[in-house]
Enzyme design. Structure first.
Site, PDB file in Angstrom:
ATOM      1  N   ASN A  34       1.129  -1.491  -0.272  1.00 45.95           N
ATOM      2  CA  ASN A  34       0.099   0.114  -0.016  1.00 45.95           C
ATOM      3  C   ASN A  34       1.103   1.214  -0.232  1.00 45.95           C
ATOM      4  OD1 ASN A  34       1.152  -0.212   2.788  1.00 45.95           O
ATOM      5  ND2 ASN A  34      -0.605  -0.084   3.828  1.00 45.95           N
ATOM      6  N   LYS A  86       5.946  -1.866  11.417  1.00 48.86           N
ATOM      7  CA  LYS A  86       7.007  -2.481  12.765  1.00 48.86           C
ATOM      8  C   LYS A  86       7.546  -1.812  13.892  1.00 48.86           C
ATOM      9  CE  LYS A  86      10.899  -0.758   8.882  1.00 48.86           C
ATOM     10  NZ  LYS A  86      11.692  -1.073   8.852  1.00 48.86           N
ATOM     11  N   SER A 126      10.431 -11.656  14.540  1.00 50.60           N
ATOM     12  CA  SER A 126      11.392 -11.362  14.609  1.00 50.60           C
ATOM     13  C   SER A 126      11.259 -11.869  15.927  1.00 50.60           C
ATOM     14  CB  SER A 126      10.171  -9.694  14.950  1.00 50.60           C
ATOM     15  OG  SER A 126      11.391  -9.292  15.895  1.00 50.60           O
ATOM     16  N   TYR A 150       3.842  -3.838  19.128  1.00 54.37           N
ATOM     17  CA  TYR A 150       4.791  -4.586  17.883  1.00 54.37           C
ATOM     18  C   TYR A 150       4.702  -5.910  18.121  1.00 54.37           C
ATOM     19  CZ  TYR A 150       8.158  -5.600  14.324  1.00 54.37           C
ATOM     20  OH  TYR A 150       8.944  -6.285  13.409  1.00 54.37           O
ATOM     21  N   LYS A 154       3.378  -9.798  16.255  1.00 48.63           N
ATOM     22  CA  LYS A 154       3.569 -10.322  15.332  1.00 48.63           C
ATOM     23  C   LYS A 154       4.072 -12.125  16.286  1.00 48.63           C
ATOM     24  CE  LYS A 154       6.102  -8.528  12.570  1.00 48.63           C
ATOM     25  NZ  LYS A 154       5.830  -9.057  11.299  1.00 48.63           N
ATOM     26  N   LEU A 201      19.593   1.326  15.287  1.00 51.74           N
ATOM     27  CA  LEU A 201      20.990   2.023  15.564  1.00 51.74           C
ATOM     28  C   LEU A 201      21.454   2.207  13.882  1.00 51.74           C
ATOM     29  CD1 LEU A 201      23.609   2.920  17.310  1.00 51.74           C
ATOM     30  CD2 LEU A 201      24.023   0.052  17.052  1.00 51.74           C
TER      31      LEU A 201
HETATM   32  P1  NAD Z   1       9.083  -2.069   5.722  1.00 52.60           P
HETATM   33  O1  NAD Z   1       8.175  -0.836   6.179  1.00 52.60           O
HETATM   34  O2  NAD Z   1      10.064  -1.611   5.024  1.00 52.60           O
HETATM   35  O3  NAD Z   1       8.316  -2.686   4.546  1.00 52.60           O
HETATM   36  C1  NAD Z   1       7.017  -2.999   4.847  1.00 52.60           C
HETATM   37  C2  NAD Z   1       5.948  -2.810   3.618  1.00 52.60           C
HETATM   38  O4  NAD Z   1       4.939  -3.049   3.883  1.00 52.60           O
HETATM   39  C3  NAD Z   1       6.181  -1.435   3.766  1.00 52.60           C
HETATM   40  O5  NAD Z   1       6.705  -1.499   1.898  1.00 52.60           O
HETATM   41  C4  NAD Z   1       4.813  -1.222   3.913  1.00 52.60           C
HETATM   42  O6  NAD Z   1       4.539   0.253   2.580  1.00 52.60           O
HETATM   43  C5  NAD Z   1       4.214  -2.284   3.167  1.00 52.60           C
HETATM   44  N1  NAD Z   1       2.376  -1.820   4.481  1.00 52.60           N
HETATM   45  C6  NAD Z   1       2.462  -2.204   5.461  1.00 52.60           C
HETATM   46  N2  NAD Z   1       0.977  -2.376   5.762  1.00 52.60           N
HETATM   47  C7  NAD Z   1       0.609  -2.751   4.883  1.00 52.60           C
HETATM   48  C8  NAD Z   1      -0.919  -2.808   4.244  1.00 52.60           C
HETATM   49  N3  NAD Z   1      -1.650  -3.465   5.002  1.00 52.60           N
HETATM   50  N4  NAD Z   1      -1.192  -3.217   2.913  1.00 52.60           N
HETATM   51  C9  NAD Z   1       0.103  -3.149   2.304  1.00 52.60           C
HETATM   52  N5  NAD Z   1       1.035  -2.706   2.477  1.00 52.60           N
HETATM   53  C10 NAD Z   1       1.230  -2.618   3.377  1.00 52.60           C
HETATM   54  O7  NAD Z   1       9.578  -2.856   6.250  1.00 52.60           O
HETATM   55  P2  NAD Z   1      10.839  -4.213   6.900  1.00 52.60           P
HETATM   56  O8  NAD Z   1      11.794  -3.670   7.370  1.00 52.60           O
HETATM   57  O9  NAD Z   1      10.871  -3.809   5.393  1.00 52.60           O
HETATM   58  O10 NAD Z   1       9.787  -4.811   7.928  1.00 52.60           O
HETATM   59  C11 NAD Z   1       9.309  -6.189   6.976  1.00 52.60           C
HETATM   60  C12 NAD Z   1       8.728  -6.869   7.798  1.00 52.60           C
HETATM   61  O11 NAD Z   1       9.655  -7.605   8.823  1.00 52.60           O
HETATM   62  C13 NAD Z   1       7.722  -6.775   8.800  1.00 52.60           C
HETATM   63  O12 NAD Z   1       6.720  -6.539   9.033  1.00 52.60           O
HETATM   64  C14 NAD Z   1       8.211  -6.273  10.211  1.00 52.60           C
HETATM   65  O13 NAD Z   1       7.482  -6.153  11.181  1.00 52.60           O
HETATM   66  C15 NAD Z   1       9.141  -7.386   9.934  1.00 52.60           C
HETATM   67  N6  NAD Z   1      10.578  -7.731  10.820  1.00 52.60           N
HETATM   68  C16 NAD Z   1      11.465  -6.515  10.573  1.00 52.60           C
HETATM   69  C17 NAD Z   1      12.549  -5.757  11.079  1.00 52.60           C
HETATM   70  C18 NAD Z   1      13.504  -5.091  10.616  1.00 52.60           C
HETATM   71  O14 NAD Z   1      14.220  -4.960  11.979  1.00 52.60           O
HETATM   72  N7  NAD Z   1      13.567  -4.419   9.517  1.00 52.60           N
HETATM   73  C19 NAD Z   1      12.666  -7.259  12.364  1.00 52.60           C
HETATM   74  C20 NAD Z   1      12.054  -8.402  12.317  1.00 52.60           C
HETATM   75  C21 NAD Z   1      10.797  -7.932  11.354  1.00 52.60           C
HETATM   76  N1  UDP Z   2      20.519   2.416  19.920  1.00 52.03           N
HETATM   77  C1  UDP Z   2      21.004   3.599  20.446  1.00 52.03           C
HETATM   78  N2  UDP Z   2      20.819   4.679  19.813  1.00 52.03           N
HETATM   79  C2  UDP Z   2      20.005   5.136  18.836  1.00 52.03           C
HETATM   80  C3  UDP Z   2      18.834   3.334  18.697  1.00 52.03           C
HETATM   81  C4  UDP Z   2      19.446   2.520  19.031  1.00 52.03           C
HETATM   82  O1  UDP Z   2      22.328   3.822  20.430  1.00 52.03           O
HETATM   83  O2  UDP Z   2      19.374   5.838  18.141  1.00 52.03           O
HETATM   84  C5  UDP Z   2      20.211   0.903  20.638  1.00 52.03           C
HETATM   85  C6  UDP Z   2      19.911  -0.287  21.431  1.00 52.03           C
HETATM   86  O3  UDP Z   2      19.864   0.767  22.448  1.00 52.03           O
HETATM   87  C7  UDP Z   2      20.199  -1.408  21.259  1.00 52.03           C
HETATM   88  C8  UDP Z   2      20.426  -1.138  19.657  1.00 52.03           C
HETATM   89  O4  UDP Z   2      21.118   0.276  18.972  1.00 52.03           O
HETATM   90  O5  UDP Z   2      21.157  -2.409  22.088  1.00 52.03           O
HETATM   91  C9  UDP Z   2      19.710  -1.814  18.203  1.00 52.03           C
HETATM   92  O6  UDP Z   2      18.790  -0.969  18.577  1.00 52.03           O
HETATM   93  P1  UDP Z   2      17.359  -1.149  17.221  1.00 52.03           P
HETATM   94  O7  UDP Z   2      16.671  -0.229  17.939  1.00 52.03           O
HETATM   95  O8  UDP Z   2      18.388  -0.982  16.114  1.00 52.03           O
HETATM   96  O9  UDP Z   2      17.160  -2.764  17.753  1.00 52.03           O
HETATM   97  P2  UDP Z   2      16.647  -3.631  18.644  1.00 52.03           P
HETATM   98  O10 UDP Z   2      16.276  -2.857  20.037  1.00 52.03           O
HETATM   99  O11 UDP Z   2      14.700  -3.504  18.010  1.00 52.03           O
HETATM  100  O12 UDP Z   2      16.823  -4.314  18.788  1.00 52.03           O
END
Ligand code: NAD
Ligand code: UDP
Length: 340
Positions: A34, A86, A126, A150, A154, A201
Site C-alpha cells: 500500500n 514495525k 521477529s 508490535y 508478531k 541504530l
Molecule cells: P518496511 O516498512 O520497509 O516494509 C513493510 C512494507 O509493507 C512497506 O513497503 C509498507 O508500505 C507495506 N505495508 C505496511 N502495511 C501494509 C498493508 N496493510 N498493506 C499493504 N502493504 C503494507 O519494513 P521492513 O523492515 O522491510 O520489514 C518487513 C517485515 O519484517 C515487517 O513485517 C516487519 O515487522 C518484519 N521485521 C522487520 C525487522 C526490521 O528490523 N526491519 C525485524 C524483524 C521483523
Molecule cells: N540504540 C542506540 N541508539 C539509537 C538506537 C538504538 O544506542 O539511536 C541501541 C539500542 O539501545 C540497542 C541497539 O542499539 O542496544 C539496537 O537497537 P535497534 O533499535 O536498532 O534494534 P532492537 O532494539 O530492536 O534490537
C-alpha cells in the site's frame, strides 16, 4: 507460465531485497504494497539490478475484495508476507493501528489464501517474540513473551498460524524470526529509507555519518556486556533474503509442516562495535553521546543458528564490515538522489 510468489510489503526494505533474490533465482514475483512506508521507485531499482520488473499492485492486505480478485487473476504458488508496521514506540502509542494492520491484515490474507487453495506461507516474525532472554544464544524453543503491541502482534500471528496449521491439512508455513537486519544491496541502489527520525541504530548511524544528523545517542553504557552498551545479532539483509529463499524451497519441497526458524548470524556486537565498523566503512567520525537506557531495551540478544543450518541448509555469510560498507554505499546514493 511459472506461477507467482506473492510478496506483500515487497517495496519495503526486506521485501524488496528478497524480491531481488527471488527474481534472480528465476521466480515470478507479484508485489502487493500500500506504499504506506515505501516508494514505487524501488521497482525501478529492482529492475535495474535484476533486469526484470516484478508485477505490482498498489493495495492493502486488509482489502478482502482486492485479495480475492488478485488470487483469481494470478496463479500463486506461495506467499511471503512482509507487509506490516514495525515501530515499537509507535505501537505503544497506537496499539489498535498495529493489531489492525499486522494481525487483522494477516488474517485477511490467510483467508484469501485458504479460499484460493494456496497454502505455502512465509511469515516475517521477529526475535522480539523471545522477550528478555533467559539464556543465550536464543534457540527456537526459548519461551516466548512480548513487552509491546508490535511484538505481541508478531506473536499473535505465530499463534494464529499454529491454530490454522492444526485445523487443516496441507499448510506449509515458516515463521522466520529475524534478528537485526541491516545493510543494503551491494549496488547501493536499495536500502532502508526510514521516514522521520530513525528508531533503529544503523540507519541513525548512517545519517550521522552523511551529515544529516548531528550525533547519535547511545542508549545506556551500563549494561552487563563487555563494553556496557547493548549487544545485538546484526544480519546482512541480503543474507536474510537468501534465508527466505531457503525457507521457500524447503516448504515447496516438503509436505505439510510448520517451522519457526531464527535468521541471525549467531554473533553479537555492541553499539560501540557497530559505530567503529561504520567509521571504518565511511572513513568518517560518528559523533555520539551516552544517553540513558531506552525503556524496554534488553542488554543482549543473539541467535542460535543451528536449526536454520540443519533444516534449511542456510547460514549467514556477511560480517559487520560488509554490512556497514553496503549501508554506507546506499546512504551516499540516497543522499545524492535527495540532493538532486
Ligand atoms: P518496511 O516498512 O520497509 O516494509 C513493510 C512494507 O509493507 C512497506 O513497503 C509498507 O508500505 C507495506 N505495508 C505496511 N502495511 C501494509 C498493508 N496493510 N498493506 C499493504 N502493504 C503494507 O519494513 P521492513 O523492515 O522491510 O520489514 C518487513 C517485515 O519484517 C515487517 O513485517 C516487519 O515487522 C518484519 N521485521 C522487520 C525487522 C526490521 O528490523 N526491519 C525485524 C524483524 C521483523
Ligand atoms: N540504540 C542506540 N541508539 C539509537 C538506537 C538504538 O544506542 O539511536 C541501541 C539500542 O539501545 C540497542 C541497539 O542499539 O542496544 C539496537 O537497537 P535497534 O533499535 O536498532 O534494534 P532492537 O532494539 O530492536 O534490537
Amino acid at each position: 507460465m511459472t506461477p507467482y510468489i506473492l510478496v506483500t510489503g515487497g517495496t519495503g526494505f526486506i521485501g524488496s531485497l528478497t524480491t531481488v533474490s527471488l527474481l534472480e533465482a528465476g521466480h515470478n514475483v507479484l508485489i502487493l504494497d500500500n506504499l504506506s512506508n515505501s516508494s514505487p521507485s524501488v521497482l525501478d531499482a529492482i529492475e535495474k539490478i535484476t533486469g526484470k520488473r516484478p508485477d505490482f499492485i498498489q493495495g492493502d492486505i486488509r482489502d478482502a475484495a482486492l485479495l480475492a480478485d488478485l488470487f483469481s487473476r494470478y496463479s500463486i504458488q506461495a506467499v511471503m508476507h512482509f507487509a506490516g508496521l514495525k515501530a515499537v514506540g509507535e505501537s505503544v502509542q497506537f496499539p489498535l493501528r498495529y493489531y489492525d494492520n499486522n494481525v487483522h491484515g494477516s488474517v485477511q490474507l490467510l483467508q484469501a489464501m485458504q479460499a484460493a487453495n494456496v497454502r505455502t506461507f512465509i511469515f516475517s516474525s521477529s526475535a522480539t517474540v523471545y522477550g528478555d532472554p533467559k539464556f543465550l544464544p536464543l534457540t527456537e524453543d526459548h519461551p516466548l513473551s512480548t513487552t509491546n503491541p508490535y511484538g505481541h502482534s508478531k506473536l499473535m500471528v505465530e499463534e494464529i498460524l499454529q491454530n490454522l496449521y492444526k485445523s487443516e491439512d496441507g499448510w506449509r508455513i515458516a515463521c522466520l524470526r529475524y534478528f537485526n537486519p541491516v545493510g543494503a544491496h551491494p549496488s547501493g541502489l536499495i536500502g532502508e529509507a526510514p521516514q522521520g527520525i530513525p528508531n533503529n541504530l544503523m540507519p541513525y548511524v548512517a545519517q550521522v555519518a552523511v551529515g544529516e544528523r548531528a550525533q547519535l545517542s547511545v542508549f545506556g553504557d551500563d549494561y552487563d556486556t563487555p563494553d556496557g552498551t547493548g549487544v545485538r545479532d546484526y544480519i546482512h539483509v541480503m543474507d536474510l533474503a537468501e534465508g527466505h529463499l531457503a525457507a521457500l524451497n524447503y516448504c515447496l519441497e516438503n509436505d505439510s509442516e510448520l517451522l519457526a526458524v531464527n535468521l541471525g548470524t549467531g554473533t553479537g556486537y555492541s553499539v560501540l562495535d557497530m559505530i567503529s565498523a561504520f567509521e571504518r566503512s565511511s572513513q568518517r567520525r560518528i559523533a555520539y553521546q551516552i544517553a540513558p537506557r531506552r525503556p524496554g531495551d534488553i542488554a543482549s540478544c543473539w541467535a542460535d543458528t543451528s536449526f536454520a543450518r540443519k533444516k534449511l541448509g542456510w547460514t549467514a555469510s556477511s560480517g559487520i564490515q560488509k554490512m556497514c560498507d553496503d549501508a554506507w554505499r546506499w546512504q551516499c546514493h540516497a543522499a545524492a538522489t535527495k540532493n538532486g
